[in-house]
Design an enzyme around this catalytic site. Structure first.
Site, PDB file in Angstrom:
ATOM      1  N   GLU A 278       0.829  -1.209   0.000  1.00  0.00           N
ATOM      2  CA  GLU A 278       0.000   0.000   0.000  1.00  0.00           C
ATOM      3  C   GLU A 278       0.864   1.260   0.000  1.00  0.00           C
ATOM      4  O   GLU A 278       0.558   2.237  -0.684  1.00  0.00           O
ATOM      5  CB  GLU A 278      -0.944   0.020   1.211  1.00  0.00           C
ATOM      6  CG  GLU A 278      -1.973  -1.098   1.226  1.00  0.00           C
ATOM      7  CD  GLU A 278      -2.875  -1.094  -0.002  1.00  0.00           C
ATOM      8  OE1 GLU A 278      -3.224  -0.004  -0.479  1.00  0.00           O
ATOM      9  OE2 GLU A 278      -3.208  -2.180  -0.489  1.00  0.00           O
ATOM     10  N   ASP A 359       3.901  -4.167  -5.777  1.00  0.00           N
ATOM     11  CA  ASP A 359       4.445  -5.444  -5.297  1.00  0.00           C
ATOM     12  C   ASP A 359       5.970  -5.388  -5.278  1.00  0.00           C
ATOM     13  O   ASP A 359       6.615  -5.869  -4.336  1.00  0.00           O
ATOM     14  CB  ASP A 359       4.006  -6.597  -6.222  1.00  0.00           C
ATOM     15  CG  ASP A 359       2.596  -7.091  -5.885  1.00  0.00           C
ATOM     16  OD1 ASP A 359       2.046  -6.668  -4.847  1.00  0.00           O
ATOM     17  OD2 ASP A 359       2.048  -7.895  -6.666  1.00  0.00           O
TER      18      ASP A 359
HETATM   19 ZN    ZN Z   1      -2.489  -2.573  -4.679  1.00  0.00          ZN
END
Ligand code: ZN
Length: 412
Positions: A278, A359
């Site tokens: 996030e 990621d």
């Molecule tokens: Zn995401």
């Protein structure tokens, strides 16, 4: 029939047909892969869990097909069927020409659409989510949410609409530029007050208590050079067993929110990895880029609305005999989506690119291994399908398919 009416009809028919076809493909693809767990997940997800995910996806997709068909029928009924004209006549019973009548038209439409949506929402919650064990909402809470949602929506939206209608009245041809600027500013304002003023109306937020998670998160934030006002836990379990984490607000209202459901699913290291993802969205300016795109595209929409509004055929070709600025706003809302459906895959692709980037950020600043195990748990516990139809996924999915995402992380 005016050619604009025919154009809208054709776009609506085409977009609806494509949506139904994609949904049908997706349900068939998921059902065809119901028999075996993809090898990459075979050690963490058992066959019963995989089949539950397949059945859940198929049920949701079938329901989405009904939703699509009903949505198209509503658009037709309101335009060619005379629904909007009727709403105009109802509002004209009490009010003379002017901003108040425009607001009444929009409020009536909002109320009507909310009432139509309510049984669908109830079915989704109390039949589908219930059957798969995800629903935690009671009928009382569901109704309270609906009433509150309507009130908050009206309170937030009607002032903006009133402002736009007033600008149309006093500024003349270039009203749309002013209306665009006001709308963008207003949206930013709503995002600013969202976490502290609006979200607490629906959920309880309490400071994070878990010492280990707090410690990990504070170290992660320091490593990433990030300052945040609050680290909060939200009582998501009041409504649903699905878990999530998100980043919200900006400036002084900036905070990180974890669903209590997510915290009960993941261990502290996995929570840290999810948060790092996030944070990646924030650090890589994904949130800002998305807002900038939205602002840029809506500039074009406001211009188009300004153009269409001045032409009598825009109204008459769509079954409306009483042109007014409020009516133009409303018509625009129904006419644009079938045309912008072609942009859907581009938006989804852009979002998936950001997911991969976030990621990667998480892999650099926390642990790729923990993120992989968190993702697998989330796929399993949320009964998300591991085998989406590739075309359906390409058009709609904001997140890359599980296999692609985990394969990349394992290389990181
Ligand atoms: Zn995401």
């Amino acid at each position: 029939m005016h050619s604009f009416g025919i154009l809208f009809l054709a776009a609506l028919a085409l977009a609806t047909a494509v949506r139904l076809w994609l949904a049908w493909r997706h349900a068939a693809h998921v059902a065809a892969h119901r028999g075996s767990v993809p090898t990459a997940f075979a050690s963490e997800i058992d066959l019963a869990q995989h089949q539950k995910a397949a059945d859940y996806s198929v049920a949701k997709t079938r329901f989405a097909m009904v939703d699509t068909a009903v949505g198209a029928a509503i658009a037709l009924a309101l335009t060619f069927g005379g629904g909007l004209q009727l709403l105009h006549e109802i509002s004209a019973l009490w009010l003379g020409e002017g901003i108040a009548r425009g607001l009444a038209l929009i409020a009536l439409l909002g109320l009507l659409l909310t009432l139509i949506d309510l049984p669908f929402d109830a079915w989704r919650t109390f039949v589908i989510e219930q059957r798969f064990g995800f629903n935690k909402t009671t009928p009382g809470l569901f109704l309270a949410d609906a009433v509150k949602g309507l009130a908050v929506g009206a309170l937030l939206l009607l002032p903006l609409v009133a402002m736009i209608l007033w600008l149309i009245r006093v500024i003349g041809d270039v009203w749309w530029m002013y209306a665009w600027a006001v709308s963008v500013a207003y949206l930013l304002f709503v995002q600013f007050i969202g976490p502290t003023v609006i979200a607490p109306l629906f959920n309880k937020f309490s400071p994070m208590q878990n010492a280990e998670i707090k410690d990990r998160v504070e170290k992660l934030l320091a490593r990433c050079g990030f300052r945040v006002k609050g680290l909060m836990v939200m009582d998501g379990s009041r409504r649903s067993a699905h878990g999530n984490a998100y980043f919200t607000g900006f400036g002084k209202s900036k905070r990180i929110v974890f669903f209590d459901t997510l915290l009960s699913q993941l261990n502290p290291a996995e929570v840290e990895a999810v948060l790092a993802h996030e944070l990646g969205h924030f650090k890589l300016k994904h949130i800002f880029k998305r807002m900038a795109w939205t602002a840029a595209i809506s500039f074009g929409f406001f211009w188009l609305l300004g153009y269409l509004m001045r032409h009598e055929w825009f109204y008459s070709s769509l079954g409306v005999q009483s042109p007014s600025p409020a009516m133009a706003l409303v018509l625009f809302l129904f006419v644009i989506p079938p045309f912008t459906f072609v942009l859907q895959p581009l938006g989804a692709m852009y979002s998936r690119k950001h997911e991969f980037e976030a990621d990667e950020y998480a892999a650099q600043n926390a642990s790729a291994r923990d993120l992989v195990s968190a993702l697998i748990k989330l796929y399993r516990d949320n009964a998300s399908t591991l085998t989406p139809d590739p075309l359906h996924s390409a058009v709609y999915d904001s997140h890359p398919p599980a296999l692609a995402r985990i394969a990349r992380l394992q290389k990181a």
